[in-house]
Scaffold this motif. Structure first.
Motif, PDB file in Angstrom:
ATOM      1  N   ASN A 191      -9.240   4.118  -0.416  1.00 22.91           N
ATOM      2  CA  ASN A 191      -8.098   4.808   0.181  1.00 22.91           C
ATOM      3  C   ASN A 191      -7.785   6.095  -0.575  1.00 22.91           C
ATOM      4  N   PRO A 192      -8.219   7.209  -0.103  1.00 26.86           N
ATOM      5  CA  PRO A 192      -8.796   7.391   1.219  1.00 26.86           C
ATOM      6  C   PRO A 192     -10.322   7.352   1.246  1.00 26.86           C
ATOM      7  N   ASP A 205     -11.566   7.406  -3.271  1.00 32.09           N
ATOM      8  CA  ASP A 205     -10.843   6.587  -4.249  1.00 32.09           C
ATOM      9  C   ASP A 205     -11.421   5.175  -4.164  1.00 32.09           C
TER      10      ASP A 205
HETATM   11 MN    MN Z   1      -5.769   6.245  -3.330  1.00 30.47          MN
END
Ligand code: MN
Ligand code: GDP
Length: 378
Positions: A191-192, A205
């Motif tokens: 995320n993302p 991430d």
């Molecule tokens: Mn993140």
């Protein structure tokens, strides 16, 4: 056990998921070198085990290697959300077209892993679930059958992902699922996950949590453990196979059995106190283990009084009493300790405590009230 972003990303790469080029560094000169090597702009990312680093000032885009070094100098050695920044990840900066949330987690109610995705990535899933629950799409994975391509295609279609990206999206989903399975993860989150301006899919991430009960068969993962950032008491407890979780109250607790420990904490709260920790010494604990547990609680500076609640079954109360004395022989303390022993060999245990002038309580309620009073110096 949680992994740092840079560790998670290495695993992603091993499982065929694209990640930005980058390396981890522990000092500012290294950061400058890496930035020169990668070519700027680069992103400097604090490696702390907490979400929302971006908002907390732990992530910065640097246009030159000089800027990268400056930011690294500023951030290394400081704290983000109370956690020390020992390392930063230096990644090539990516031109983002869209941020996607992508994660696999165990759904205990459904008794299956669930793959969740949303085209509203970048913000934390908890927040997304509150704000736009209808924008989170879920696929339940039958662990015996695994994740099937048609399921991923359904997901891509629900998310209105352009067809040209489906192949890479399927590859990412299969990679994350294979990784989740092979390292006994309970959470694998990207995320993302981003779609770049030149239409590639890249994990920007990474967050991974590995089931602590499976660590024994994941030697590669346990080597990644970062003990410096864990509570020292928790590290010590693991050595003695004690279940210990630090909390923020003032009453240290030592109990045998998780259910009894929870009930004990509830009773403390009921009478206006706050538990400083959860500690389950387990069944049949020896005096040595009891002593280790007590020493851990005694080392916690926020503890003002200790409550020991033992329901003897396979655990022998006299063994527990011996353990308490063993710890007190080693540690010189004036800490008030209130003990409630009942069950197997309780009379023998109480006798040992009496001879040592330790405070015994009749019932759990009595014990909790006494411990709370003592914690206030009454
Ligand atoms: Mn993140
Ligand atoms: P978190 O805040 O701890 O979740 O850290 P992330 O790694 O998710 O980064 C937070 C945000 O920073 C992302 O959602 C992106 O918007 C942004 N970001 C991170 N890396 C890059 C990058 O390489 N390029 C750009 N443009 N933005 C980035």
């Amino acid at each position: 056990m949680k992994l740092h972003e840079y560790q998670a990303k290495r695993l992603f790469a091993d499982f065929g998921i694209s990640i930005p080029k980058g390396r981890v560094a522990s000092n500012a000169n290294q950061v400058k070198e890496i930035a020169n090597e990668l070519g700027c702009p680069v992103v400097i990312k604090s490696q702390v085990l907490v979400g929302g680093r971006g908002k907390a000032g732990g992530i910065r885009l640097a246009k030159t290697s000089k800027e990268a070094k400056e930011f690294a100098t500023k951030i290394l050695g400081t704290e983000i959300k109370g956690l020390p920044v020992k390392n930063v990840l230096v990644d090539e900066a990516i031109d983002i077209k869209q941020e996607i949330y992508f994660g696999i987690v165990n759904d205990r109610t459904m008794r299956k892993p669930v793959l969740m995705a949303s085209s509203e990535g970048g913000i934390e899933i908890e927040e997304l679930a509150l704000r736009n629950p209808e924008k989170i799409f879920k696929i339940y994975i039958n662990p015996l059958i695994g994740l099937r391509d048609y399921q991923i295609k359904n997901l891509a279609s629900s998310m209105d992902l352009p067809k040209s990206l489906w192949k890479e999206f399927i590859n990412t989903a299969n990679g994350l699922w294979a990784l989740f399975n092979s390292i006994d993860a309970t959470l694998a989150e990207i995320n993302p996950l981003v779609i770049t301006k030149d239409d590639r899919i890249i994990a920007l991430d990474g967050k991974m949590i590995i089931d602590d009960n499976a660590i024994f068969r994941q030697p590669m993962i346990s080597d990644m453990r970062d003990v410096d950032i864990e509570e020292p008491e928790e590290v010590e407890a693991r050595k003695f196979s004690l279940s210990y979780i630090k909390l923020d109250g003032e009453i240290g607790c030592m109990v045998n059995g998780a259910g009894l420990a929870m009930a004990t904490m509830d009773i403390i709260k009921e009478f206006g106190g706050n538990p400083a920790n959860f500690l389950d010494i387990g069944g049949g604990a020896s005096a040595d283990k009891v002593a280790a547990a007590l020493k851990i609680i005694l080392s916690d500076k926020s503890v003002k009084a200790i409550l020991i609640n033992i329901f003897g079954g396979i655990t022998r109360c006299d063994e527990v009493a011996k353990g308490i004395l063993l710890a007190l022989e080693d540690v010189n303390t004036t800490m008030p300790i209130v003990v409630r022993l009942t069950g197997t060999n309780d009379q023998e245990g109480l006798k040992i405590l009496q001879e040592a002038n330790l405070d015994a309580a009749e019932s759990l309620v009595d014990c909790a009230k006494k411990a709370i009073q003592r914690s206030k110096g009454e």
